[in-house]
Design a protein around this motif. Structure first.
Motif, mmCIF file in Angstrom:
data_model
loop_
_atom_site.group_PDB
_atom_site.id
_atom_site.type_symbol
_atom_site.label_atom_id
_atom_site.label_comp_id
_atom_site.label_asym_id
_atom_site.label_seq_id
_atom_site.Cartn_x
_atom_site.Cartn_y
_atom_site.Cartn_z
ATOM 1 N N LEU A 233 0.814 -1.219 0.000
ATOM 2 C CA LEU A 233 0.000 0.000 0.000
ATOM 3 C C LEU A 233 0.851 1.273 0.000
ATOM 4 O O LEU A 233 0.399 2.319 -0.471
ATOM 5 C CB LEU A 233 -0.928 0.018 1.223
ATOM 6 C CG LEU A 233 -2.226 -0.782 1.128
ATOM 7 C CD1 LEU A 233 -2.985 -0.707 2.439
ATOM 8 C CD2 LEU A 233 -3.082 -0.257 -0.021
ATOM 9 N N LEU A 234 2.085 1.187 0.504
ATOM 10 C CA LEU A 234 2.886 2.406 0.657
ATOM 11 C C LEU A 234 3.151 3.111 -0.673
ATOM 12 O O LEU A 234 2.878 4.308 -0.797
ATOM 13 C CB LEU A 234 4.194 2.101 1.377
ATOM 14 C CG LEU A 234 5.110 3.319 1.552
ATOM 15 C CD1 LEU A 234 4.396 4.426 2.310
ATOM 16 C CD2 LEU A 234 6.395 2.939 2.255
ATOM 17 N N PRO A 235 3.694 2.428 -1.715
ATOM 18 C CA PRO A 235 3.914 3.149 -2.974
ATOM 19 C C PRO A 235 2.627 3.686 -3.572
ATOM 20 O O PRO A 235 2.630 4.752 -4.202
ATOM 21 C CB PRO A 235 4.576 2.100 -3.890
ATOM 22 C CG PRO A 235 4.327 0.786 -3.244
ATOM 23 C CD PRO A 235 4.203 1.047 -1.778
ATOM 24 N N VAL A 236 1.512 2.974 -3.365
ATOM 25 C CA VAL A 236 0.226 3.469 -3.853
ATOM 26 C C VAL A 236 -0.147 4.759 -3.136
ATOM 27 O O VAL A 236 -0.571 5.748 -3.758
ATOM 28 C CB VAL A 236 -0.869 2.402 -3.659
ATOM 29 C CG1 VAL A 236 -2.229 2.950 -4.086
ATOM 30 C CG2 VAL A 236 -0.532 1.146 -4.443
ATOM 31 N N LEU A 237 0.010 4.767 -1.809
ATOM 32 C CA LEU A 237 -0.297 5.974 -1.034
ATOM 33 C C LEU A 237 0.585 7.146 -1.459
ATOM 34 O O LEU A 237 0.121 8.288 -1.550
ATOM 35 C CB LEU A 237 -0.112 5.687 0.457
ATOM 36 C CG LEU A 237 -1.124 4.735 1.106
ATOM 37 C CD1 LEU A 237 -0.708 4.433 2.544
ATOM 38 C CD2 LEU A 237 -2.516 5.333 1.070
ATOM 39 N N ILE A 238 1.859 6.863 -1.732
ATOM 40 C CA ILE A 238 2.779 7.930 -2.136
ATOM 41 C C ILE A 238 2.323 8.555 -3.451
ATOM 42 O O ILE A 238 2.197 9.783 -3.576
ATOM 43 C CB ILE A 238 4.214 7.379 -2.267
ATOM 44 C CG1 ILE A 238 4.774 7.043 -0.880
ATOM 45 C CG2 ILE A 238 5.119 8.384 -2.972
ATOM 46 C CD1 ILE A 238 6.110 6.335 -0.929
ATOM 47 N N LEU A 239 2.046 7.717 -4.453
ATOM 48 C CA LEU A 239 1.676 8.233 -5.774
ATOM 49 C C LEU A 239 0.309 8.916 -5.747
ATOM 50 O O LEU A 239 0.140 9.994 -6.326
ATOM 51 C CB LEU A 239 1.679 7.095 -6.795
ATOM 52 C CG LEU A 239 3.062 6.518 -7.134
ATOM 53 C CD1 LEU A 239 2.926 5.335 -8.082
ATOM 54 C CD2 LEU A 239 3.955 7.585 -7.752
ATOM 55 N N VAL A 240 -0.655 8.307 -5.073
ATOM 56 C CA VAL A 240 -1.985 8.915 -4.993
ATOM 57 C C VAL A 240 -1.922 10.226 -4.223
ATOM 58 O O VAL A 240 -2.543 11.226 -4.610
ATOM 59 C CB VAL A 240 -2.981 7.933 -4.341
ATOM 60 C CG1 VAL A 240 -4.310 8.634 -4.049
ATOM 61 C CG2 VAL A 240 -3.213 6.731 -5.248
ATOM 62 N N GLY A 241 -1.163 10.236 -3.127
ATOM 63 C CA GLY A 241 -1.057 11.455 -2.330
ATOM 64 C C GLY A 241 -0.398 12.592 -3.087
ATOM 65 O O GLY A 241 -0.839 13.750 -3.015
ATOM 66 N N ILE A 242 0.660 12.281 -3.847
ATOM 67 C CA ILE A 242 1.343 13.323 -4.616
ATOM 68 C C ILE A 242 0.443 13.829 -5.744
ATOM 69 O O ILE A 242 0.313 15.039 -5.963
ATOM 70 C CB ILE A 242 2.675 12.782 -5.182
ATOM 71 C CG1 ILE A 242 3.675 12.537 -4.045
ATOM 72 C CG2 ILE A 242 3.267 13.760 -6.192
ATOM 73 C CD1 ILE A 242 4.958 11.871 -4.487
ATOM 74 N N ARG A 243 -0.168 12.895 -6.474
ATOM 75 C CA ARG A 243 -1.028 13.314 -7.580
ATOM 76 C C ARG A 243 -2.248 14.073 -7.084
ATOM 77 O O ARG A 243 -2.704 15.028 -7.715
ATOM 78 C CB ARG A 243 -1.487 12.084 -8.381
ATOM 79 C CG ARG A 243 -2.458 12.431 -9.519
ATOM 80 C CD ARG A 243 -1.818 13.376 -10.511
ATOM 81 N NE ARG A 243 -2.776 13.947 -11.451
ATOM 82 C CZ ARG A 243 -3.435 15.077 -11.264
ATOM 83 N NH1 ARG A 243 -3.270 15.773 -10.138
ATOM 84 N NH2 ARG A 243 -4.276 15.529 -12.185
ATOM 85 N N GLY A 244 -2.779 13.684 -5.944
ATOM 86 C CA GLY A 244 -3.963 14.351 -5.414
ATOM 87 C C GLY A 244 -3.668 15.658 -4.706
ATOM 88 O O GLY A 244 -4.591 16.322 -4.230
ATOM 89 N N GLY A 245 -2.389 16.019 -4.617
ATOM 90 C CA GLY A 245 -2.029 17.263 -3.959
ATOM 91 C C GLY A 245 -2.149 17.208 -2.447
ATOM 92 O O GLY A 245 -2.164 18.241 -1.774
#
Length: 437
Positions: A233-245
């Motif tokens: 889940l960590l890389p998913v959270l990183i990418l979603v969090g960055i893209r979502g601002g």
């Protein structure tokens, strides 16, 4: 000026001076002979090399990787990888590659990948009768996935040096990382029967079972997936969090540290205070090495720029051709040679200020250029005489560097083919960021 810088740096490397000190010494010697008035600038530029706020992500992601390894995440990722590909021909070699994909999405560092997974997988491959050289080659080459895949430390450095969006660079690396993994798996399928195993072992193996992990040693897929989900889940959270601002890449690195502690301590319940202190101690040693090189390389790059070296190189490249593809091929050749001798992070800081203006002038997309440069530097990590990944993997496998280099040749050939494909097809790097942004 260029001759003084390169000569002094080359002398330092030949004398086996650590690269950070060699870079700083070459810069200061050049400044001293040019003018004593600007010598104080050396200290200022060294400090400036490690003060940009986005660089805080580098030590935080390294620490997060160390905490995850100490918290039992690596073993669960290995179990999942073995459950997925263990029954293929060359199963444990494929497990090695897939585990690097999983772990690279957590640590962002190829050296950390080799150091952590290699100490588990190389002995395991030896037990299953893989040759030590082949085990080292698979481990070293698969670790190149980490600098391509977010949260790549090398991509962070490229973004800081050029001002390119680190978030977009992260997404630009996703498809190339998957493609490189596929290239490695094809290489294993082609080579494993011919050179992957000790000759005596092949004679006693059933043809259909060569390299496959025995079924009774593979964890069932669904339980393995369930145990690995908190880590995945960590890389998913990183990418979603960055893209979502929701957070910046630097804030994502801080979140990764907190997440690693929570998962290791409260989900897997393996991360104790002594393990945290050990992970911090090991991480500090790697962080210190990287930051020293980055600080010295910043000064070296500034002296190069002040002496007009980038402008001269740019003029020379443009005199050869104005074709973006030709320039990219020349850049590939330059970086592949440099990567054989200079550590990747230092090379990024030294060479990108020279290369980037030429590429932008010719209309080369910064995201495309960034991933191509990172792949070049990754291939340098498995190429003698420096080749940190290959050196470390060979040390773990207890073989000499030459034996590891010979076993690396098919994987290096696959890597070069992948690099050419990436060079000629920019959409592999620009399509996903274009869709998401």
């Amino acid at each position: 000026m260029g001759g003084s810088l390169l000569g002094t740096f080359g002398l330092g490397m030949l004398s086996r001076v650590p690269i950070g000190f060699a870079l700083a010494a070459a810069s200061l010697v050049t400044l001293y002979f040019l003018t004593t008035d600007n010598l104080a600038i050396g200290a200022q530029r060294i400090v400036a090399g490690v003060t940009p706020y986005p660089l805080l992500a580098v030590p935080l992601f390294i620490l997060a990787g160390g905490l995850m390894n100490a918290g039992g995440i690596s073993r669960r990722l290995l179990d999942l990888a073995d459950a997925i590909v263990g029954r293929m021909t060359g199963g444990l070699a494929h497990t090695n590659i897939l585990a690097s994909l999983f772990f690279g999405g957590l640590s962002g560092s190829s050296v950390a990948d080799v150091s952590s997974l290699g100490r588990i997988l190389i002995p395991a491959m030896r037990e299953r009768k893989y040759t030590a050289a082949y085990a080292a080659a698979v481990t070293a080459s698969s670790a190149i996935i980490a600098p391509i895949l977010p949260p790549s430390i090398t991509l962070i450095l490229f973004g800081v040096v050029t001002g390119t969006s680190i978030g977009q660079l992260f997404f630009a690396g996703v498809i190339p990382a998957m493609l490189y993994m596929a290239v490695l798996m094809v290489t294993v399928l082609v080579t494993v029967k011919r050179s992957g195993f000790e000759p005596e072992a092949v004679k006693t193996m059933d043809e259909k079972d060569i390299g496959r992990t025995p079924r009774d040693q593979i964890a069932p897929f669904w339980p393995a997936l369930a145990k690995a989900i908190p880590a995945l889940l960590l890389p998913v959270l990183i990418l979603v969090g960055i893209r979502g601002g929701i957070f910046t890449p630097t804030e994502a690195a801080g979140m990764a540290v907190a997440y690693a502690v929570l998962v290791g301590a409260f989900v897997y319940r393996e991360l104790t205070l002594p393990k945290i202190f050990t992970a911090m101690k090991d991480s500090v040693a790697l962080i210190g090495l990287i930051l020293l090189v980055m600080a010295a390389a910043q000064l070296y790059s500034w002296v190069l720029t002040s002496g007009g070296v980038p402008q001269s190189v740019a003029a020379a490249l443009l005199a050869v051709s104005a074709s973006p593809i030709v320039i990219l091929l020349l850049i590939n050749v330059l970086l592949l040679v440099v990567g054989m001798f200079i550590e990747a992070n230092a090379a990024i800081i030294i060479l990108v200020p020279i290369i980037f203006p030429v590429a932008v002038e010719l209309g080369i997309d910064p995201l495309h250029l960034g991933v191509v440069i990172v792949v070049n530097m990754g291939l340098g990590l498995v190429t003698p005489p420096v080749g940190l990944n290959l050196m470390l993997a060979s040390e773990i496998a207890e073989i000499d560097l030459l034996a590891g280099a010979r076993a690396m040749l098919p994987f290096l050939a696959g890597g070069l083919a992948f690099l050419l494909l990436l060079t000629f097809v920019p959409a592999l790097t620009t399509w996903l960021p274009g869709v998401l942004y």
